[in-house]
Design an enzyme around this catalytic site. Structure first.
Site: not given
Length: 480
Positions: A250-251
């Site tokens: 995930s970012k």
């Protein structure tokens, strides 16, 4: 429906291209091309609140940079456009009204306040089918009065939705677990849940490839396919990509975007090659593959049901293999932007710097730090000349450095081979081991005991004048 295989990648323009999205696009592309089919790009921008300016262009450039040329899409056209959902608004309303007639959907006039009142103790809202039972007359009256409405899907209260997934096999979901979700919002725009079904049918998509988060919602889509009398596509759900055993990539955990990896010095071909291996293993266990090789080898048999862990070390290694396989000219082209970030840029020959780095970095962003030492020459500890294995020390350095200086100064051509041959000849002539001469020269030229290349590479890079200056400086340190 056409017999040809047609896959689609349908991202939302909400930011950069996440690696999970790139892998979905890649598998769509590989599957289509492996079956001589068509790969379609569709932009799903119905959620206007999440729309990010410029994100659509990032999608185009990322796919093209990654080598995935789509056969149809917003910027290339095709027979089934428009390929941007916001440009297809009227199409969805037409089909939504048809679905209402077939009993698969209904008008809902409930206010936001009423919807909020349905929250349970956990804060979750589940719609209670309140408007399903409105009479036709009341619906027509409220529509004529201009009351705002949404169109909801009518999901059976009992029964089970079943289908076969090409990866996960038989899937069944109780309808009681599904909610009557909104298909057309109050602004007339469709939700993903409706638009993807209509578009996939109208665009003749034969195989829907997407993440496992859609496994449990697919029965909702099948209800619509069945109500319209449309053929269901083949479903291929992909395992998630994980940062570690418990967290999805995930970012929020760092670099999860294609552009992030490119800017850090990964080459696009290596990134694409690596993400292909996140959830798929070719039968011959190949690791480094060109796009054409991946197309040739791609098969659903090799796609795993288990989550894939993103292995930074393996991704770096694979990128390093791509860099090593480049010609010197190719490597210089990709390395130059990173060489320019170094303190050494402009003071040395770019090609020599590139050759020095090509086999010594795994990602290009390592280059500045690895060559900055060239500009950090100054006072250093003469103890660096001491090397047990080489049998060198300060005393030896005092003796051989003047010889090394004289040898290099006499060279008419200061090339790699000339430097190497002259220093080896010096060792032979004076009765020293090659390593004793080369180690002493390396320390004298760099003031370091660890450098990307040896004495010969360092001398060639520094050039004759600077090499002699540094040897003189090193002699002055030894003679203090």
């Amino acid at each position: 429906m056409e017999n040809i295989v047609r896959t689609r990648f349908a991202p939302s323009p909400t930011g950069f291209m996440h690696l999970g999205g790139m892998r979905t696009a890649l598998y769509c592309y590989l599957y289509a091309k492996a079956h001589n089919g068509k790969f379609v790009l569709r932009i799903e921008d119905t959620d206007q609140e999440r729309f990010v300016e410029g994100a659509t262009e990032v999608i185009y450039s990322s796919l093209k940079e990654g080598g995935m040329t789509y056969d149809e899409g917003p910027d290339v056209g095709g027979d089934y456009g428009p390929y941007v959902q916001s440009q297809r608004k009227d199409i969805y309303l037409k089909y939504a009204k048809e679905l209402i007639e077939k009993g698969g959907a209904y008008y809902c006039f409930c206010t936001k306040e009423r919807i909020e009142s349905l929250r349970d103790e956990n804060g979750n809202v589940r719609y209670d089918k309140h408007c399903l039972h409105l009479s036709k007359e009341e619906i027509e009256r409220r529509l004529a009065a201009g009351e705002p409405y949404v169109i909801r899907q009518n999901i059976p209260e009992h029964g089970v939705g079943e289908y076969e997934d090409a990866i996960y096999g038989h899937i069944s979901v109780d309808y009681s677990e599904l909610e009557d979700g909104v298909l057309i919002k109050s602004d007339g725009m469709p939700t993903y849940n409706f638009a993807n079904v209509v578009d996939d049918h109208l665009m003749h998509i034969t195989h829907v490839i997407r993440g496992t988060e859609y496994l449990s919602s697919t029965p909702k889509y099948n209800l619509m396919y069945d109500a319209f009398g449309w053929e269901r596509p083949v479903y291929i759900h992909l395992p998630p990509i994980m940062k570690d055993a418990t967290r999805k990539l995930s970012k929020r955990y760092g670099d999860a975007n294609f552009d992030d990896f490119v800017s850090k010095g990964y080459v696009p071909e290596a990134i694409i090659n690596y993400i292909a291996l996140l959830g798929w293993c070719p039968k011959d266990n190949s690791e480094k593959m060109t796009m054409s090789e991946m197309i040739e080898k791609f098969s659903l048999d090799g796609v795993s049901k288990s989550p894939a862990i993103f292995d930074d070390a393996k991704c770096r290694w694979l990128n390093g293999e791509y860099l090593k396989a480049m010609t010197d000219e190719e490597f210089l082209k990709v390395a130059l932007p990173f060489i320019k970030k170094s303190k050494a840029y402009g003071k040395y020959d770019d090609m020599l710097l590139a050759r020095l780095m090509k086999t010594r970095v795994e990602i290009l962003s390592e280059i500045p730090e690895k060559i900055d030492f060239l500009e950090e020459f100054g006072e250093y500890d003469p103890q660096l000349f001491c090397h047990k294995k080489m049998k060198t020390d300060e005393s030896l350095a005092k003796t051989v450095l003047p010889m090394i200086r004289e040898t290099l100064e006499k060279l008419p051509s200061f090339t790699h081979d000339a430097i190497h041959d002259s220093l080896i000849a010096l060792a032979t002539e004076k009765g020293y081991k090659n390593g004793q001469i080369l180690w002493t020269a390396r320390v004298a030229l760099t003031g370091k005991d660890v450098t990307p290349g040896g004495a010969v590479e360092m001398a060639e890079l520094l050039g004759k004048d600077r090499s002699l200056e540094r040897i003189d400086f090193s002699l002055s340190l030894l003679n203090k």
